[in-house]
Every structure is written in C-alpha cells, then in structure tokens.
Design an enzyme around this catalytic site. Structure first.
Site, PDB file in Angstrom:
ATOM      1  NE  ARG A 113     -32.622  15.021 -52.439  1.00 31.70           N
ATOM      2  CZ  ARG A 113     -32.864  15.119 -53.739  1.00 31.70           C
ATOM      3  NH1 ARG A 113     -33.102  14.043 -54.448  1.00 31.70           N
ATOM      4  NH2 ARG A 113     -32.871  16.289 -54.312  1.00 31.70           N
ATOM      5  CE  LYS A 135     -22.808  16.308 -32.565  1.00 36.23           C
ATOM      6  NZ  LYS A 135     -22.147  17.181 -31.566  1.00 36.23           N
ATOM      7  CD  GLU A 177     -12.230  12.845 -28.036  1.00 34.73           C
ATOM      8  OE1 GLU A 177     -13.065  13.077 -27.146  1.00 34.73           O
ATOM      9  OE2 GLU A 177     -11.992  13.642 -28.978  1.00 34.73           O
ATOM     10  CE  LYS A 219     -20.082  10.148 -29.970  1.00 34.52           C
ATOM     11  NZ  LYS A 219     -19.092  10.599 -30.924  1.00 34.52           N
ATOM     12  CD  GLU A 229     -24.385  18.945 -29.104  1.00 35.08           C
ATOM     13  OE1 GLU A 229     -23.867  18.066 -29.822  1.00 35.08           O
ATOM     14  OE2 GLU A 229     -23.792  19.943 -28.714  1.00 35.08           O
ATOM     15  NE  ARG A 237     -24.038  13.754 -30.248  1.00 34.50           N
ATOM     16  CZ  ARG A 237     -24.073  13.050 -31.338  1.00 34.50           C
ATOM     17  NH1 ARG A 237     -25.218  12.749 -31.882  1.00 34.50           N
ATOM     18  NH2 ARG A 237     -22.970  12.664 -31.927  1.00 34.50           N
ATOM     19  CG  ASN A 241     -19.147  19.133 -27.665  1.00 34.00           C
ATOM     20  OD1 ASN A 241     -18.427  18.455 -28.394  1.00 34.00           O
ATOM     21  ND2 ASN A 241     -20.305  19.619 -28.050  1.00 34.00           N
ATOM     22  CG  HIS A 244     -14.369  18.485 -27.609  1.00 30.65           C
ATOM     23  ND1 HIS A 244     -14.151  17.604 -26.571  1.00 30.65           N
ATOM     24  CD2 HIS A 244     -14.110  17.788 -28.746  1.00 30.65           C
ATOM     25  CE1 HIS A 244     -13.793  16.422 -27.076  1.00 30.65           C
ATOM     26  NE2 HIS A 244     -13.757  16.513 -28.377  1.00 30.65           N
ATOM     27  CG  HIS A 248     -13.648  21.882 -31.296  1.00 27.24           C
ATOM     28  ND1 HIS A 248     -15.005  21.647 -31.262  1.00 27.24           N
ATOM     29  CD2 HIS A 248     -13.086  20.703 -31.654  1.00 27.24           C
ATOM     30  CE1 HIS A 248     -15.235  20.382 -31.572  1.00 27.24           C
ATOM     31  NE2 HIS A 248     -14.089  19.791 -31.799  1.00 27.24           N
ATOM     32  CG  HIS A 261      -9.802  16.073 -32.049  1.00 28.32           C
ATOM     33  ND1 HIS A 261     -10.530  17.242 -32.087  1.00 28.32           N
ATOM     34  CD2 HIS A 261     -10.543  15.198 -31.324  1.00 28.32           C
ATOM     35  CE1 HIS A 261     -11.658  17.079 -31.419  1.00 28.32           C
ATOM     36  NE2 HIS A 261     -11.693  15.845 -30.951  1.00 28.32           N
TER      37      HIS A 261
HETATM   38  N1  NAD Z   1     -17.841  12.760 -35.665  1.00 26.47           N
HETATM   39  C1  NAD Z   1     -17.564  12.746 -34.382  1.00 26.47           C
HETATM   40  O1  NAD Z   1     -18.422  12.477 -33.543  1.00 26.47           O
HETATM   41  C2  NAD Z   1     -16.149  12.994 -33.937  1.00 26.47           C
HETATM   42  C3  NAD Z   1     -15.782  12.737 -32.613  1.00 26.47           C
HETATM   43  C4  NAD Z   1     -14.451  12.923 -32.250  1.00 26.47           C
HETATM   44  C5  NAD Z   1     -13.532  13.373 -33.199  1.00 26.47           C
HETATM   45  N2  NAD Z   1     -13.936  13.620 -34.466  1.00 26.47           N
HETATM   46  C6  NAD Z   1     -12.985  14.077 -35.495  1.00 26.47           C
HETATM   47  O2  NAD Z   1     -12.015  13.063 -35.712  1.00 26.47           O
HETATM   48  C7  NAD Z   1     -10.855  13.688 -36.256  1.00 26.47           C
HETATM   49  C8  NAD Z   1      -9.617  13.097 -35.641  1.00 26.47           C
HETATM   50  O3  NAD Z   1      -9.556  11.736 -35.946  1.00 26.47           O
HETATM   51  P1  NAD Z   1      -8.200  10.902 -35.805  1.00 26.47           P
HETATM   52  O4  NAD Z   1      -7.562  11.238 -34.528  1.00 26.47           O
HETATM   53  O5  NAD Z   1      -8.524   9.506 -36.108  1.00 26.47           O
HETATM   54  O6  NAD Z   1      -7.248  11.572 -36.919  1.00 26.47           O
HETATM   55  P2  NAD Z   1      -6.822  11.189 -38.408  1.00 26.47           P
HETATM   56  O7  NAD Z   1      -7.934  10.649 -39.189  1.00 26.47           O
HETATM   57  O8  NAD Z   1      -6.132  12.404 -38.946  1.00 26.47           O
HETATM   58  O9  NAD Z   1      -5.732  10.059 -38.185  1.00 26.47           O
HETATM   59  C9  NAD Z   1      -4.499  10.381 -37.593  1.00 26.47           C
HETATM   60  C10 NAD Z   1      -3.313   9.877 -38.436  1.00 26.47           C
HETATM   61  O10 NAD Z   1      -3.230   8.457 -38.279  1.00 26.47           O
HETATM   62  C11 NAD Z   1      -3.142   7.839 -39.573  1.00 26.47           C
HETATM   63  N3  NAD Z   1      -3.683   6.508 -39.402  1.00 26.47           N
HETATM   64  C12 NAD Z   1      -4.991   6.122 -39.341  1.00 26.47           C
HETATM   65  N4  NAD Z   1      -5.077   4.807 -38.993  1.00 26.47           N
HETATM   66  C13 NAD Z   1      -3.812   4.356 -38.868  1.00 26.47           C
HETATM   67  C14 NAD Z   1      -3.236   3.111 -38.511  1.00 26.47           C
HETATM   68  N5  NAD Z   1      -4.013   2.080 -38.169  1.00 26.47           N
HETATM   69  N6  NAD Z   1      -1.892   2.992 -38.498  1.00 26.47           N
HETATM   70  C15 NAD Z   1      -1.104   4.061 -38.795  1.00 26.47           C
HETATM   71  N7  NAD Z   1      -1.569   5.269 -39.084  1.00 26.47           N
HETATM   72  C16 NAD Z   1      -2.911   5.418 -39.141  1.00 26.47           C
HETATM   73  C17 NAD Z   1      -3.895   8.788 -40.459  1.00 26.47           C
HETATM   74  O11 NAD Z   1      -3.513   8.614 -41.814  1.00 26.47           O
HETATM   75  C18 NAD Z   1      -3.461  10.139 -39.917  1.00 26.47           C
HETATM   76  O12 NAD Z   1      -2.212  10.494 -40.412  1.00 26.47           O
HETATM   77  C19 NAD Z   1     -10.993  15.170 -36.007  1.00 26.47           C
HETATM   78  O13 NAD Z   1     -11.260  15.823 -37.228  1.00 26.47           O
HETATM   79  C20 NAD Z   1     -12.194  15.276 -35.085  1.00 26.47           C
HETATM   80  O14 NAD Z   1     -12.915  16.467 -35.259  1.00 26.47           O
HETATM   81  C21 NAD Z   1     -15.218  13.438 -34.852  1.00 26.47           C
HETATM   82 ZN    ZN Z   2     -13.162  14.967 -29.667  1.00 26.00          ZN
END
Ligand code: NAD
Ligand code: ZN
Length: 355
Positions: A113, A135, A177, A219, A229, A237, A241, A244, A248, A261
């Site tokens: 939890r 999130k 972003e 943000k 939200e 909030r 998006n 998005h 998405h 993304h």
């Molecule tokens: N929770 C939220 O508020 C929020 C906001 C925006 C996006 N997201 C989510 O984030 C995700 C995308 O995140 P992302 O773009 O970081 O993608 P990711 O986590 O897939 O990373 C992209 C690639 O980079 C590699 N990588 C990571 N750090 C590295 C580094 N320092 N050097 C070399 N390679 C590295 C990873 O292994 C992967 O292959 C999506 O699923 C999206 O929905 C969430």
């Molecule tokens: Zn995003």
C-alpha cells in the site's frame, strides 16, 4: 541558478534537485541510510552508474520501452520485491526513462500500500515532464495509461550527465514536452526556446538546466492548482495534455511501436494547433510561428495515418471526452491554452482530413 524545487502533494512532500554529476553522491547517501534499498534500473544507463553494493542493496535491471508498461511487468517487479521480503521501511529507487518511471511509480504506490519512492529520470522527456505530477501507470489494449494511481516520489534527482548517451531522437522527444509547456503557458519561454533550441540539442548544461527548470515550474503550476485533474477550465491540469489527444491516439494506432511518445505528441501539437486555428481561436500568424519552429528544429509535424479512419475512432475514446463530443485542449495564442468543450467530432474529422 536555483536548482531546487520543493512542493507539497496531497499526502507528502517532494524535493527536486537539478544538479549535474550529482547521482553518484546521492546513491552513496542512500546506501548509508541503513535501510534496504531496491533499485530498478534501465539497462541502458547501467554503465553510467556506480552503485556501492552492501547487504541492503537489491538491483533489478530492465530493458525499457513502452512494452514494459503493462500488467505483466508490474507483477514481475512486485514479485521480485516480495521474494526479497520488502517491508514498509524500504526504499524503491527508479533510475531510467519515463516508461520505467511510470511502471515503478505504480509499483511503489501499491506494493504494501505504498513505500518510500525516489526517482532519477534519465531521459530528457522524463526530466522535464513525467518525473513530476505523481501520475503513473501501465497501458492496456484499450489505451494508454488506463491503469494507475497518483503517487509522488519523495525525491527527484535530475542529472543532465545522463543525457550524453541518450540518442538525438530521444532528446528531440523530450524537447517536444518542453515546447508544449511554453505553448500552453509562457510566450516568453517560447521566444527563449526559439533562440536556444540548438544549445539544448547540443546539451549545453546551463541552457539545458534552465529549460528543464522552467518546464518543471510550468507543469507544477497546473499540478498544484489541480492535482487530480478535476477542473475543466484554463487552469486545469488537462492543459498539459495539449497535443496528447491526437498524440496518444497515434501511439495507440501504432500499438506503441514505430513512433515514440515525443514524436506522436509533436504531430499532435501541430495538428491541435491547426485545429485551434481552423476553429477561429489561434491566429494564422501564431500558427505560422509554431510551424516554423517545429520545422527548423526538425520535429515531426505529420504522419500519413493522421487521415486514417481508425484514428478518429481512437480519438473519440479519449478520457477527456463525454457524450460523444470531443473535449480538446486548444490554443488562443502562443502561451495561452484553454479547454474547448463539446466540439463536434465530424468537424474535427473534416479539419484533420484537410490538413
Ligand atoms: N507520468 C507522466 O506524467 C508522464 C508524462 C509524460 C510522459 N509519460 C510517459 O513517459 C513515457 C516515455 O518516456 P521516455 O521518453 O523517457 O521513454 P523510455 O523510458 O522508453 O526511454 C526511451 C529510450 O531511452 C533509453 N534510455 C533511457 N535513459 C537513457 C540514457 N541516459 N542514455 C541512453 N539511453 C537511455 C531507454 O532504455 C529507452 O530505450 C511514455 O510512456 C509516456 O506515456 C508520463
Ligand atoms: Zn507527454
């Protein structure tokens, strides 16, 4: 530069530290706390880390990407923690990109939890966006991020040294972003980005840290006003998006493969800016400025499947929609976004078909 941000969440506090080359020192501090620490680490950053092993250290490595954001990986990690007798005094540390952060945040919030959670985001996208706001979650075959919770890490360490191994494509994905934050709330920041985006792409530390700091502040402004939200006005909030709804949908269309993304959101931003213009909100002049910047920065602006019938049916399923009408975040100006409600889906489809 002020490199610390502290804020209160629903039930806890979060500290963000933006500091280059701070990770090793921070990990040493964690090791010396006399608490069991479980690290979940993106295999792609393993070589950049120096974790001192002792009887309290537990390491889990994962190959990251959108495919880990599912209930199977969630269960696997939980079981790896449970088999090692994780208890409520333990710390979960996530070191990786946004996909790992979303998965680990969900694990941290639900295992026993909720346990203490620390986040070290290693992609630009996760450093400017997903590392804050609480999130988390996983995808389902019915869409993205449909299963998850709100839960905040107690500490977020942003170390731009990680970015030196990040592929250019991923740097651009994170930049999308950043530009989104400017477009929804801060025209001055947009102008600053027009002059500084090349330095960001070249990982100029002070410029990069300034862009990350400003992005996080924007943000946070929304998150603090509307953490769950619930609002449906310009302070919601949901403004975060912008780009998005379509972004998405494209990701779902491609089953989270082929485009990442940031690329999907980039096409989403451009398309939603065009919709803002066609519906009479955003001036032609502002739209041109946005398009010019996206072209100069070589960000994705179009995908051939934007015209695909399946896409519009996915757009309709967005969480923000009610009663078959579309709710979209649109722009009035650069730096001013709003919630456009009850838009006729056929009208949006017509605009998209003529883009
Ligand atoms: N929770 C939220 O508020 C929020 C906001 C925006 C996006 N997201 C989510 O984030 C995700 C995308 O995140 P992302 O773009 O970081 O993608 P990711 O986590 O897939 O990373 C992209 C690639 O980079 C590699 N990588 C990571 N750090 C590295 C580094 N320092 N050097 C070399 N390679 C590295 C990873 O292994 C992967 O292959 C999506 O699923 C999206 O929905 C969430
Ligand atoms: Zn995003």
């Amino acid at each position: 530069m002020n490199n610390k941000i502290k804020f209160k969440n629903d039930f806890s506090n979060t500290s963000i530290i933006i500091k280059k080359n701070f990770t090793s020192k921070y990990l040493k501090l964690l090791s010396n706390q006399n608490r069991k620490v479980f690290y979940v680490i993106d295999i792609n950053v393993k070589k950049l880390l120096n974790i001192q092993l002792n009887e309290n250290t537990n390491l889990i490595y994962l190959k990251c990407g959108e495919n880990i954001k599912n209930i199977n990986f969630y269960q696997k990690i939980c079981e790896k923690l449970l088999i090692k007798n994780i208890d409520r005094n333990c710390i979960l540390v996530c070191i990786g990109g946004g996909t790992l952060g979303d998965l680990c945040g969900f694990v941290a919030s639900t295992i026993l939890r909720g346990i203490d959670y620390k986040l070290i985001p290693t992609t630009l996208l996760s450093q400017v966006d997903s590392s804050i706001g609480g999130k988390n979650g996983v995808n389902s075959k019915y869409g993205k991020n449909l299963i998850g919770t709100f839960y905040n890490p107690s500490e977020v360490i942003i170390d731009v040294n990680f970015l030196k191994t990040l592929p250019k494509r991923e740097i651009k994905s994170g930049y999308v972003e950043i530009i989104k934050h400017a477009l929804i709330r801060d025209i001055k920041f947009f102008k600053w980005l027009e002059n500084n985006y090349i330095k960001i792409f070249n990982l100029n530390t002070p410029i990069l840290e300034k862009a990350i700091f400003r992005s996080l502040k924007i943000k946070l402004w929304y998150v603090q006003k509307d953490s769950r939200e619930n609002l449906i006005n310009k302070n919601s909030r949901a403004m975060l998006n912008f780009g998005h709804s379509i972004g998405h949908s494209l990701e779902t269309f491609y089953n989270y493969k082929k485009i990442n993304h940031g690329e999907a959101v980039s096409i989403g931003i451009v398309t939603e800016a065009k919709i803002s213009n066609k519906l009479g909100y955003l001036s032609k002049n502002d739209l041109i400025k946005i398009l010019e910047h996206f072209k100069k920065a070589e960000l994705k602006i179009l995908d051939k499947n934007i015209y695909n019938k399946k896409l519009i049916s996915i757009i309709q399923k967005d969480k923000k929609n009610l009663h078959g009408k579309l709710n979209l975040v649109l722009l009035k100006n650069i730096g001013r976004s709003f919630f456009a409600r009850n838009i006729d889906i056929r009208l949006v489809n017509k605009i998209i078909q003529n883009i």
